[in-house]
Design an enzyme around this catalytic site. Structure first.
Site, short mmCIF file in Angstrom:
data_model
loop_
_atom_site.label_atom_id
_atom_site.label_comp_id
_atom_site.label_asym_id
_atom_site.label_seq_id
_atom_site.Cartn_x
_atom_site.Cartn_y
_atom_site.Cartn_z
CD GLN A 180 -2.73 -1.26 2.49
OE1 GLN A 180 -2.60 -0.44 3.40
NE2 GLN A 180 -3.54 -2.30 2.59
CG HIS A 246 -2.84 -0.87 7.97
ND1 HIS A 246 -3.34 -1.55 9.06
CD2 HIS A 246 -3.50 -1.36 6.89
CE1 HIS A 246 -4.26 -2.41 8.65
NE2 HIS A 246 -4.37 -2.31 7.33
CD GLU A 338 -13.83 3.53 14.90
OE1 GLU A 338 -13.90 2.58 15.70
OE2 GLU A 338 -13.14 4.56 15.12
CE1 TYR A 348 -11.96 10.27 18.07
CE2 TYR A 348 -9.75 10.81 18.83
CZ TYR A 348 -11.02 11.20 18.49
OH TYR A 348 -11.38 12.53 18.60
CE1 TYR A 359 -9.66 -7.19 6.58
CE2 TYR A 359 -7.71 -7.13 7.98
CZ TYR A 359 -8.64 -6.49 7.18
OH TYR A 359 -8.54 -5.12 6.99
#
Length: 467
Positions: A180, A246, A338, A348, A359
């Site tokens: 990513q 991430h 979220e 959070y 997963y």
């Protein structure tokens, strides 16, 4: 006579015994939700609507699910429940699961678009292609000239003019374009016309103990003669990791000129998000030059840019143009995406509280709420994989004014969110099946722009009002 009386007495006693059994109170059957929590949640997660988002090896019809619960699959770790639950309770559990399957079915869009015209509540949208030929058009911003800067995750920053000509900007940072990672977000300084500063987020790499490691970094620079110049790196998340996912990486400015950006937890939820001794799994705030604001909540620590923590992978970050609050979307695992309003010093919750499961179908946490941890404004089950987000201002989209727009990577559409008093009151799926939506941004010209992958393209949304 005695024998006759004894016989009659026996008959009466039997009748009384039968009446007693018939009128005895039955064992109360538990509601399906109670039984799910009691018997299923420890293996399948707190929220049944997250559990159902799966591939059903033994069928997803009510009869299939009834049989699975009744007889189990002991060799695969699924126990039989027929000795614990009544057939009626099992039937109610099957009904509960089938009912929640509708939450997944709503995203199974059957048809591909047949034109570039899409209808919405009160609007008709025409997709106008402004750029093509990307791997992943991750970041977008519009220059005062109305030309565009678009990042391709593969590692190139493009200048795109009003005639759709693409020019690669030379000299941008070398990126770790794996997984990513790559060249990610781009935004302009609020006073760009005076100072020319452009901000990029990217995955930076280096060699460490003979291995390549990488992190999220923020750099600013200027463009002159199609070259990236005067580069100043103002942040790199520490520690570096070997993982390639991430990164977070969205950037936004508030009205006071503070620079906010997100850093993902790099897939290490048990290590980074709940600890303040690292930069990962956090929202950060800096001054525009990379210095630390005097009122940052952790300014006196080794990681003074931290503004909030307990985040997973925030790939949406924008400033509410009316309140100046920072709004964020972050990826959950299976469920639990979220929408948050980011407040200084707040936790959070990831991974201590979550509305999602892992997963592999196993719970991450047994709880979704805890004192001292923030609740989201809203959450998604199943996961839509939220990407960029933006608020709609101006008069070009009268039916959408004030709405929050969120891209869905997983289900290939644009999610329109009506918000009142910081609460989600309505949602609509727009641009269904247009493509894996990587970003949505409102330009300086008031138009909305979306970037999609496979193939990588950027569209302008040209509105007309429905009559």
């Amino acid at each position: 006579m005695l024998k006759k009386i004894s016989f009659i007495g026996l008959i009466a006693m039997a009748a009384l015994s039968t009446m007693s059994l018939t009128n005895a109170p039955a064992v109360a059957e538990e509601p399906a939700e109670v039984n799910y929590t009691k018997y299923c949640a420890s293996c399948h997660g707190e929220k049944v609507e997250a559990f159902v988002d799966r591939k059903w090896k033994h069928g997803d019809k009510k009869s299939d699910i009834f049989n699975s619960i009744t007889h189990g699959y002991p060799d695969a770790g699924m126990p039989t429940w027929k000795e614990v639950l009544t057939p009626k309770e099992i039937e109610k559990l099957a009904d509960l699961i089938v009912e929640n399957l509708a939450g997944v079915e709503q995203y199974k869009f059957a048809n591909k678009p047949t034109s570039n015209i899409f209808k919405s509540d009160g609007m008709t949208i025409v997709l106008d292609t402004i750029a093509t030929g990307f791997d992943s058009p991750w970041g977008f911003t519009q220059l005062p000239s109305n030309d565009y800067l678009i990042t391709d995750r593969a590692g190139v920053l493009y200048l795109v003019d009003q005639k759709r000509n693409k020019t690669a900007i030379k000299g941008t940072p070398e990126v770790y374009a794996q997984g990513q990672g790559g060249l990610l977000d781009v935004t302009l300084h609020p006073q760009y016309e005076q100072n020319g500063w452009i901000y990029l987020s990217y995955s930076k790499f280096k060699m460490e103990d003979g291995a390549k490691v990488n992190t999220t970094a923020i750099v600013r620079g200027k463009i002159k003669d199609n070259n990236w110049v005067e580069a100043q790196e103002i942040f790199e998340a520490k520690p570096y990791t070997k993982t390639s996912f991430h990164y977070g990486s969205r950037i936004t400015f508030d009205k006071k000129g503070h620079l906010f950006f997100s850093v993902g937890e790099r897939g290490m939820e048990k290590v980074f998000p709940q600890s303040l001794d690292n930069d990962n799994g956090k929202i950060h705030r800096l001054n525009d030059d990379g210095t630390v604001p005097a009122d940052n909540p952790y300014k006196n620590t080794d990681h003074p840019s931290i503004y909030s923590f307990g985040q997973r992978n925030p790939q949406g970050l924008t400033t509410n143009p009316w309140t100046d609050d920072i709004w964020e979307t972050e990826h959950g695992p299976r469920g639990g995406d979220e929408i948050n309003i980011i407040k200084a010093g707040k936790n959070y919750g990831w991974p201590v509280i979550t509305y999602g499961i892992n997963y592999d179908g196993k719970p991450i946490s047994a709880i979704s709420k805890k004192d001292g941890m923030e609740q989201p404004i809203s959450y998604f089950i199943p996961s839509i994989a939220p990407s960029g987000l933006t608020f709609v201002t101006g008069d070009k989209y009268p039916a959408w004014k004030g709405n929050l727009m969120i891209g869905s990577l997983r289900f290939n559409y644009l999610n329109r969110v009506e918000v009142k008093n910081n609460k989600v009151v309505k949602q609509e799926k727009v641009l269904i099946n247009v493509g894996r939506m990587r970003n949505v941004k409102q330009g300086r010209d008031g138009y909305l722009y979306v970037g999609v992958e496979s193939p990588g393209m950027v569209f302008r949304l040209k509105p007309t009002v429905l009559k």
